[in-house]
Design a protein around this motif. Structure first.
Motif, PDB file in Angstrom:
ATOM      1  N   UNK A   1      14.869  17.342   1.501  1.00 49.43           N
ATOM      2  CA  UNK A   1      13.638  16.853   0.896  1.00 49.43           C
ATOM      3  C   UNK A   1      13.866  16.456  -0.669  1.00 49.43           C
ATOM      4  N   UNK A   2      15.020  16.898  -1.173  1.00 47.23           N
ATOM      5  CA  UNK A   2      15.166  16.435  -2.442  1.00 47.23           C
ATOM      6  C   UNK A   2      15.309  14.946  -3.004  1.00 47.23           C
ATOM      7  N   UNK A   3      15.617  14.104  -2.059  1.00 47.91           N
ATOM      8  CA  UNK A   3      15.684  12.791  -2.217  1.00 47.91           C
ATOM      9  C   UNK A   3      14.505  11.861  -2.109  1.00 47.91           C
ATOM     10  N   UNK A   4      14.238  10.794  -2.870  1.00 53.10           N
ATOM     11  CA  UNK A   4      13.425   9.924  -2.841  1.00 53.10           C
ATOM     12  C   UNK A   4      13.993   8.600  -2.477  1.00 53.10           C
ATOM     13  N   UNK A   5      13.065   7.958  -1.742  1.00 52.11           N
ATOM     14  CA  UNK A   5      13.544   6.463  -1.363  1.00 52.11           C
ATOM     15  C   UNK A   5      12.369   5.457  -1.064  1.00 52.11           C
ATOM     16  N   UNK A   6      12.282   4.142  -1.333  1.00 51.31           N
ATOM     17  CA  UNK A   6      11.257   3.301  -1.152  1.00 51.31           C
ATOM     18  C   UNK A   6      11.526   2.635  -0.050  1.00 51.31           C
ATOM     19  N   UNK A   7      10.840   2.747   0.925  1.00 45.98           N
ATOM     20  CA  UNK A   7      10.965   1.786   2.350  1.00 45.98           C
ATOM     21  C   UNK A   7       9.872   1.184   2.689  1.00 45.98           C
ATOM     22  N   UNK A   8      10.309   0.286   3.739  1.00 50.12           N
ATOM     23  CA  UNK A   8       9.462  -0.630   4.168  1.00 50.12           C
ATOM     24  C   UNK A   8       9.299  -0.268   5.756  1.00 50.12           C
ATOM     25  N   UNK A   9       8.024   0.155   6.384  1.00 53.08           N
ATOM     26  CA  UNK A   9       8.068   0.494   7.704  1.00 53.08           C
ATOM     27  C   UNK A   9       7.438  -0.495   8.570  1.00 53.08           C
ATOM     28  N   UNK A  10       7.494  -1.748   8.149  1.00 55.12           N
ATOM     29  CA  UNK A  10       6.748  -2.725   8.952  1.00 55.12           C
ATOM     30  C   UNK A  10       5.790  -3.353   8.751  1.00 55.12           C
ATOM     31  N   UNK A  11       5.036  -2.487   8.054  1.00 52.04           N
ATOM     32  CA  UNK A  11       3.382  -2.597   7.607  1.00 52.04           C
ATOM     33  C   UNK A  11       3.232  -2.563   6.256  1.00 52.04           C
ATOM     34  N   UNK A  12       3.863  -1.691   5.555  1.00 53.21           N
ATOM     35  CA  UNK A  12       3.704  -1.470   3.936  1.00 53.21           C
ATOM     36  C   UNK A  12       5.012  -0.809   3.327  1.00 53.21           C
TER      37      UNK A  12
ATOM     38  N   UNK B   1       0.859  -1.269   0.031  1.00 54.72           N
ATOM     39  CA  UNK B   1       0.110   0.034   0.124  1.00 54.72           C
ATOM     40  C   UNK B   1       0.891   1.438  -0.113  1.00 54.72           C
ATOM     41  N   UNK B   2       0.708   1.982  -0.923  1.00 56.10           N
ATOM     42  CA  UNK B   2       1.169   3.418  -1.004  1.00 56.10           C
ATOM     43  C   UNK B   2       0.675   4.435  -0.256  1.00 56.10           C
ATOM     44  N   UNK B   3       1.581   4.884   0.831  1.00 55.37           N
ATOM     45  CA  UNK B   3       0.925   5.978   1.653  1.00 55.37           C
ATOM     46  C   UNK B   3       0.852   7.280   0.757  1.00 55.37           C
ATOM     47  N   UNK B   4       0.116   8.148   0.820  1.00 59.18           N
ATOM     48  CA  UNK B   4       0.263   9.222   0.227  1.00 59.18           C
ATOM     49  C   UNK B   4       1.147  10.195   0.892  1.00 59.18           C
ATOM     50  N   UNK B   5       2.057  10.646   0.563  1.00 61.13           N
ATOM     51  CA  UNK B   5       3.065  11.675   1.292  1.00 61.13           C
ATOM     52  C   UNK B   5       2.617  12.903   1.645  1.00 61.13           C
ATOM     53  N   UNK B   6       3.149  13.428   2.699  1.00 60.75           N
ATOM     54  CA  UNK B   6       2.791  14.889   2.920  1.00 60.75           C
ATOM     55  C   UNK B   6       3.536  15.840   2.183  1.00 60.75           C
ATOM     56  N   UNK B   7       3.278  17.080   2.318  1.00 62.51           N
ATOM     57  CA  UNK B   7       4.029  18.107   1.548  1.00 62.51           C
ATOM     58  C   UNK B   7       5.330  17.872   1.972  1.00 62.51           C
ATOM     59  N   UNK B   8       6.393  17.967   0.969  1.00 63.33           N
ATOM     60  CA  UNK B   8       7.757  17.826   1.322  1.00 63.33           C
ATOM     61  C   UNK B   8       8.335  18.906   2.239  1.00 63.33           C
ATOM     62  N   UNK B   9       7.531  20.009   2.023  1.00 59.63           N
ATOM     63  CA  UNK B   9       8.344  21.401   2.790  1.00 59.63           C
ATOM     64  C   UNK B   9       7.608  21.651   4.344  1.00 59.63           C
ATOM     65  N   UNK B  10       6.588  20.826   4.623  1.00 63.94           N
ATOM     66  CA  UNK B  10       5.947  21.285   5.848  1.00 63.94           C
ATOM     67  C   UNK B  10       5.361  20.073   6.649  1.00 63.94           C
TER      68      UNK B  10
END
Length: 352
Positions: free
Chosen positions: A26-37, A4-13
């Motif tokens: 905030x420039x970098x993206x990463x694909x991570x697993x948080x233990x649930x999704x 499940x992709x969690x909708x990210x919050x705004x990167x600057x706030x």
């Protein structure tokens, strides 16, 4: 398994609207697993190298069955996924390593202490304190930047392109089998499982003085063996007659070992390449045939990175035929879902 992709919050706030970090962070993206999704983190902080480390910008990344197993609970890992990559060194933590900057590299995924009893005995991949890229205790390569110790890095020659180099880590794992087996006469060898690792192992094992076949469940995948001159059979067409000298389990399935035990002869050898999360099927596995038939079982994991690079440079191994799909890192959740649900896919690549 659904990611499940969690909708990210705004990167600057933050939720309250106040600025908390510099825009650069905030420039970098990463694909991570948080233990649930699994989710795409658009606010991944820029990694800082330790004195013995390099910061690497990946050019290509490979999705692996281990990544899927981590999302089922394997190794209890939380963090940035990914361990198959080719990339460019962006910066180093110590100026004595500055010659690495700009080099295209691949790397050993095991990061070790060099001080414990295992390291001192030459068993660095079994370091008591090791972390493993994207698998245990260290963020992985599914990010726009990540870190590895400089000692882990191997330069990639110009004769090996990015699409080939991204296969170095799994290909090295296939070559590890040759280091562990003792070959006598002309043995009969079955590689069990027609996924990416099985197809690589079949090519590597074919370099031995042996009769090698690949056994799997997917005709489309098995058909690749024809261009390599490797024998291949559907599992449903193979009699489980306990007549193989060596069986290499690359199924990625909890039933793989059971099938291997049915194929191998008494006093034969099973090589286990499968790493999976615990399951009820494993709990009910009867291991008594290993004792009754005096079967040797060898666990086999990571392998020689330079040897894999040389094999690609010499044209011994075909990896380009294994590429099924390409996705952008930003679409990584979709890529994981597709890889999980489409059994016809062999290798899915991510690009920044």
């Amino acid at each position: 398994m659904f990611f499940i992709q969690i909708r990210p919050r705004r990167a600057d706030k933050l939720a309250g609207g106040s600025f908390t970090r510099s825009i650069r962070e905030f420039d970098l993206q990463a694909l991570l697993y948080d233990g649930r999704a699994v989710r795409l983190d658009p606010r991944y902080a820029e990694p800082k190298p330790l004195p013995d480390e390099a910061i690497i910008r990946p050019l290509k990344m490979g999705l692996c069955a281990t990544d899927l197993e981590i999302c089922r609970g394997y190794m209890n890992f939380k963090g940035v996924l990914g361990h198959e990559f080719v990339g460019v060194v962006e910066s180093v933590g110590d100026k004595q390593h500055k010659k690495l900057i700009g080099q295209r590299v691949v790397g050993n995924i095991n990061c070790v202490c060099s001080k414990c009893d295992m390291c001192q005995r030459g068993l660095r991949e079994h370091c008591r304190q090791r972390t493993v890229l994207g698998i245990a205790g260290r963020d992985g390569c599914f990010a726009q930047q990540f870190s590895l110790p400089v000692v882990n890095l191997t330069a990639v020659p110009s004769s090996v392109d990015d699409d080939q180099a991204v296969f170095v880590e799994p290909l090295a794992a296939a070559y590890q089998i040759l280091r562990q087996l003792r070959i006598e006469g002309r043995p009969y060898i079955t590689v069990l499982g027609d996924g990416r690792l099985g197809l690589l192992c079949a090519q590597v094992m074919s370099q031995l003085n042996a009769t090698v076949r690949l056994v799997g469940k997917h005709p489309q995948k098995l058909a690749l063996c024809e261009k390599w001159g490797v024998k291949h059979r559907l599992l449903s067409d193979v009699g489980l007659r306990a007549d193989q000298d060596i069986v290499v389990d690359c199924t990625g399935s909890p039933t793989g070992l059971q099938t291997a035990m049915s194929m191998v002869r008494p006093r034969g050898t099973i090589v286990l390449k499968t790493t999976i999360a615990p399951s009820p099927a494993m709990a009910n596995l009867d291991l008594s045939p290993l004792v009754v038939h005096e079967i040797q079982v060898i666990g086999s994991r990571c392998g020689p990175i330079p040897e894999a690079v040389n094999a690609l440079a010499s044209g011994k191994i075909d990896v380009l035929s294994l590429i099924s799909r390409r996705y952008k890192l930003a679409d990584g959740v979709e890529a994981l879902n597709r890889t999980q649900n489409d059994r016809q896919l062999i290798k899915v690549l991510l690009e920044p």
